[in-house]
Scaffold this motif. Structure first.
Motif, mmCIF file in Angstrom:
data_model
loop_
_atom_site.group_PDB
_atom_site.id
_atom_site.type_symbol
_atom_site.label_atom_id
_atom_site.label_comp_id
_atom_site.label_asym_id
_atom_site.label_seq_id
_atom_site.Cartn_x
_atom_site.Cartn_y
_atom_site.Cartn_z
ATOM 1 N N SER A 1 0.843 -1.195 0.000
ATOM 2 C CA SER A 1 0.000 0.000 0.000
ATOM 3 C C SER A 1 0.875 1.239 0.000
ATOM 4 C CB SER A 1 -0.891 0.023 1.249
ATOM 5 O OG SER A 1 -1.721 -1.114 1.298
ATOM 6 N N VAL A 2 0.269 2.355 -0.349
ATOM 7 C CA VAL A 2 0.898 3.668 -0.211
ATOM 8 C C VAL A 2 -0.064 4.536 0.584
ATOM 9 C CG1 VAL A 2 1.756 5.733 -1.375
ATOM 10 C CG2 VAL A 2 2.212 3.460 -2.359
ATOM 11 N N TYR A 3 0.460 5.155 1.655
ATOM 12 C CA TYR A 3 -0.300 6.081 2.497
ATOM 13 C C TYR A 3 0.352 7.453 2.446
ATOM 14 C CZ TYR A 3 -3.492 2.739 4.531
ATOM 15 O OH TYR A 3 -4.510 1.839 4.707
ATOM 16 N N TRP A 4 -0.462 8.492 2.379
ATOM 17 C CA TRP A 4 0.040 9.858 2.290
ATOM 18 C C TRP A 4 -0.725 10.773 3.242
ATOM 19 C CZ3 TRP A 4 -2.832 14.185 1.235
ATOM 20 C CH2 TRP A 4 -2.114 15.376 1.080
ATOM 21 N N THR A 5 -0.007 11.688 3.881
ATOM 22 C CA THR A 5 -0.604 12.829 4.586
ATOM 23 C C THR A 5 0.278 14.032 4.296
ATOM 24 O OG1 THR A 5 0.634 12.750 6.676
ATOM 25 C CG2 THR A 5 -1.329 11.330 6.504
ATOM 26 N N PRO A 6 -0.240 15.251 4.475
ATOM 27 C CA PRO A 6 0.604 16.425 4.274
ATOM 28 C C PRO A 6 1.821 16.425 5.206
ATOM 29 C CG PRO A 6 -1.705 17.076 4.429
ATOM 30 C CD PRO A 6 -1.634 15.617 4.767
ATOM 31 N N ALA A 7 1.674 15.893 6.404
ATOM 32 C CA ALA A 7 2.761 15.914 7.387
ATOM 33 C C ALA A 7 3.802 14.818 7.166
ATOM 34 C CB ALA A 7 2.195 15.787 8.802
ATOM 35 N N THR A 8 3.387 13.658 6.649
ATOM 36 C CA THR A 8 4.302 12.514 6.540
ATOM 37 C C THR A 8 4.785 12.238 5.125
ATOM 38 O OG1 THR A 8 2.489 10.949 6.254
ATOM 39 C CG2 THR A 8 3.225 11.382 8.526
ATOM 40 N N GLY A 9 4.134 12.799 4.129
ATOM 41 C CA GLY A 9 4.442 12.474 2.743
ATOM 42 C C GLY A 9 3.870 11.116 2.369
ATOM 43 N N ALA A 10 4.194 10.648 1.183
ATOM 44 C CA ALA A 10 3.697 9.357 0.695
ATOM 45 C C ALA A 10 4.694 8.271 1.054
ATOM 46 C CB ALA A 10 3.496 9.408 -0.815
ATOM 47 N N ARG A 11 4.208 7.226 1.724
ATOM 48 C CA ARG A 11 5.067 6.153 2.215
ATOM 49 C C ARG A 11 4.541 4.800 1.769
ATOM 50 N NH1 ARG A 11 9.377 9.146 3.344
ATOM 51 N NH2 ARG A 11 8.789 10.891 4.670
ATOM 52 N N ARG A 12 5.456 3.985 1.274
ATOM 53 C CA ARG A 12 5.138 2.607 0.898
ATOM 54 C C ARG A 12 5.177 1.753 2.158
ATOM 55 N NH1 ARG A 12 8.470 -1.062 -3.457
ATOM 56 N NH2 ARG A 12 7.707 -3.063 -2.717
#
Length: 192
Positions: A125-136
């Motif tokens: 999966s890829v998760y993104w937030t403005p604070a953390t960026g996009a992370r695999r």
């Protein structure tokens, strides 16, 4: 007949096995099959914008895809047609597209807490937030994060990519980390 598109800036024509859409910035592009259907369902040019390429076979020949001004649609017989866009799409691309995480199994969606966006793929999966960026996130670390309650759980969102550490692999989160042991294959969740 050739008609004006709904946004007034392009033109299109439908044919028995597809459509051609044109705009002055993207040129004339052929849309067919499930990619065309999904694009239409998502608002056509008012949704994803105009196609920037014709629908093509993916490099592995399993699926079909097209890029649009504001995202991409990927289709395979087993996953269906899925919309990927924004930072989630960019991270998937950096991971090797379908040869990395596999094909998308969901569209990019808002997270249940309303803070970020995510998409699931065949191998992660890829998760993104403005604070953390996009992370695999994938494999046993993803499974441990899911058991801990995803982003609403004790750990919050991933803040980095999985990396090798002495004895295994570690991925950091907003409020802790998960370590996958190389020797046992077990995960350990640490909350700060």
């Amino acid at each position: 007949d050739v008609r004006a598109a709904s946004d007034g800036s392009g033109r299109y024509a439908h044919f028995q096995r597809g459509s051609i859409y044109w705009s002055s910035t993207t040129g004339a592009r052929v849309l067919t099959g499930a990619v065309r259907t999904t694009w239409t369902q998502r608002g056509s040019e008012r949704g994803l914008g105009y196609p920037t390429m014709d629908v093509r076979a993916t490099p592995d020949r399993v699926g079909r895809y097209a890029h649009f001004q504001r995202g991409s649609i990927y289709w395979t017989p087993s996953t269906g047609a899925r919309l990927v866009s924004g930072a989630v799409r960019d991270r998937w691309a950096a991971s090797g597209w379908e040869r990395g995480l596999g094909y998308p199994t969901t569209d990019v969606r808002p997270t249940p807490d309303g803070v970020g966006r995510y998409a699931h793929f065949q191998r992660g999966s890829v998760y993104w937030t403005p604070a953390t960026g996009a992370r695999r996130i994938d494999g046993p670390i993803k499974n441990a994060w899911a058991r801990s309650g995803w982003e609403r759980g004790r750990l919050g969102y991933p803040t980095g990519e999985a990396r090798r550490v002495a004895g295994g692999t570690r991925q950091d989160f907003q409020r802790g980390f998960i370590v996958l042991s190389a020797s046992t294959g077990r995960t350990t969740v640490t909350v700060r």
